[in-house]
Design a protein around this motif. Structure first.
Motif, PDB file in Angstrom:
ATOM      1  N   TYR A  46       0.684  -1.305   0.148  1.00 16.44           N
ATOM      2  CA  TYR A  46      -0.018   0.076  -0.255  1.00 16.44           C
ATOM      3  C   TYR A  46       0.919   1.213  -0.200  1.00 16.44           C
ATOM      4  CZ  TYR A  46      -3.320   3.661   1.100  1.00 16.44           C
ATOM      5  OH  TYR A  46      -4.278   4.474   1.237  1.00 16.44           O
ATOM      6  N   HIS A  48       1.055   5.380   0.073  1.00 16.73           N
ATOM      7  CA  HIS A  48       0.379   6.402   0.505  1.00 16.73           C
ATOM      8  C   HIS A  48       1.384   7.779   0.225  1.00 16.73           C
ATOM      9  CE1 HIS A  48      -2.241   8.842   3.100  1.00 16.73           C
ATOM     10  NE2 HIS A  48      -1.330   9.274   3.626  1.00 16.73           N
ATOM     11  N   ARG A 152      -2.825  -1.048   4.550  1.00 18.66           N
ATOM     12  CA  ARG A 152      -3.315   0.503   4.660  1.00 18.66           C
ATOM     13  C   ARG A 152      -3.764   0.603   6.298  1.00 18.66           C
ATOM     14  NH1 ARG A 152      -8.580   3.321   1.882  1.00 18.66           N
ATOM     15  NH2 ARG A 152      -8.096   5.391   2.360  1.00 18.66           N
TER      16      ARG A 152
END
Length: 259
Positions: A46, A48, A152
């Motif tokens: 994930y 970000h 996440r």
């Protein structure tokens, strides 16, 4: 390199999608497609606020995740810090290991350094401890502004003012004023960023890299790039920074939204 993907139905031809952030298999590569006899977990990570990353860094991250997972059960693994910035001007790789179990940080760091020939900094803590850090420490919030993780991170916290933590962080920034001539541009930027992060935290603003760079430009009349590259007018910059430091110190003393 081996990747696991799923066949998707297309309008003309069926297709297999690969993530753009991958360590190898550039566009135009020839590959062999064969069925898996058993279902296996893919290697998707994930991202970000990480929009691009060099393939060699992607490959290194996969190795880091695999090594840590093989050492014991953990809830999440998070890579953050300067390693995720463009280029190779980082000193080490900052890694958060989220787990309820006890982690021998020194042993794990040594193992990663020996196997991958890189310097790492590991912080092992529970998810509750991470949330407590985000609620009271602007550097935790900044750390999670940009990261790559196994899973996440979803959280919502209410900020709390821990004066001892903030005062200790701010005190360290005096290094910039006391040793200006002996610091590199990157070191100067670190202490400026530290001070600005505390100020934003105490004025109930988001602590992000974008917000910090805007604040530097607005209040110190320079850019983050000029600080990093050591392109500063010493007299003018120190005058403005001392004023900003004093204003931040006053807010630490008075708490949130002090005017």
């Amino acid at each position: 390199m081996e990747m696991v993907s799923k066949v998707s139905k297309g309008s003309i031809m069926d297709q297999i999608y690969l993530p753009k952030k991958r360590a190898s298999l550039p566009v135009g590569s020839y590959v062999v497609v064969s069925p898996l006899t058993t279902k296996r977990e893919g290697r998707k990570l994930y991202y970000h606020h990480v929009h691009s990353l060099e393939p060699i860094k992607v490959a290194l991250m996969h190795q880091i995740f695999d090594i840590i997972k093989n050492q014991g059960e953990c809830d999440n693994i998070i890579i953050t810090g300067s390693f995720l910035e463009k280029g190779f001007r980082f000193n080490d790789v900052d890694i958060l290991v989220i787990t309820e179990n006890t982690v021998n940080k020194q042993v794990l760091e040594k193992k990663l350094e020996n196997m991958l020939n890189i310097q790492v900094q590991i912080l092992a803590l529970s998810f509750d401890a991470l949330l407590q850090g985000v609620a009271t420490d602007p550097l935790y919030e900044l750390m999670l502004d940009k990261y790559v993780a196994k899973r996440r991170i979803i959280y919502r916290v209410k900020r709390r003012c821990n004066y001892k933590v903030l005062d200790l962080h701010l005190l360290k920034s005096k290094t910039l004023m006391e040793n200006f001539d002996h610091l590199s541009g990157r070191e100067k930027y670190y202490w400026v960023r530290n001070t600005v992060a505390i100020f934003l935290f105490l004025t109930n603003k988001k602590v992000t890299m974008h917000a910090i760079e805007n604040e530097i430009e607005k209040t110190l009349n320079t850019s983050a790039i000029k600080v990093k590259e050591n392109m500063l007018n010493k007299k003018e910059f120190l005058r403005k920074f001392k004023e900003y430091y004093a204003k931040t110190f006053e807010k630490v003393s008075r708490g949130f939204d002090a005017e």
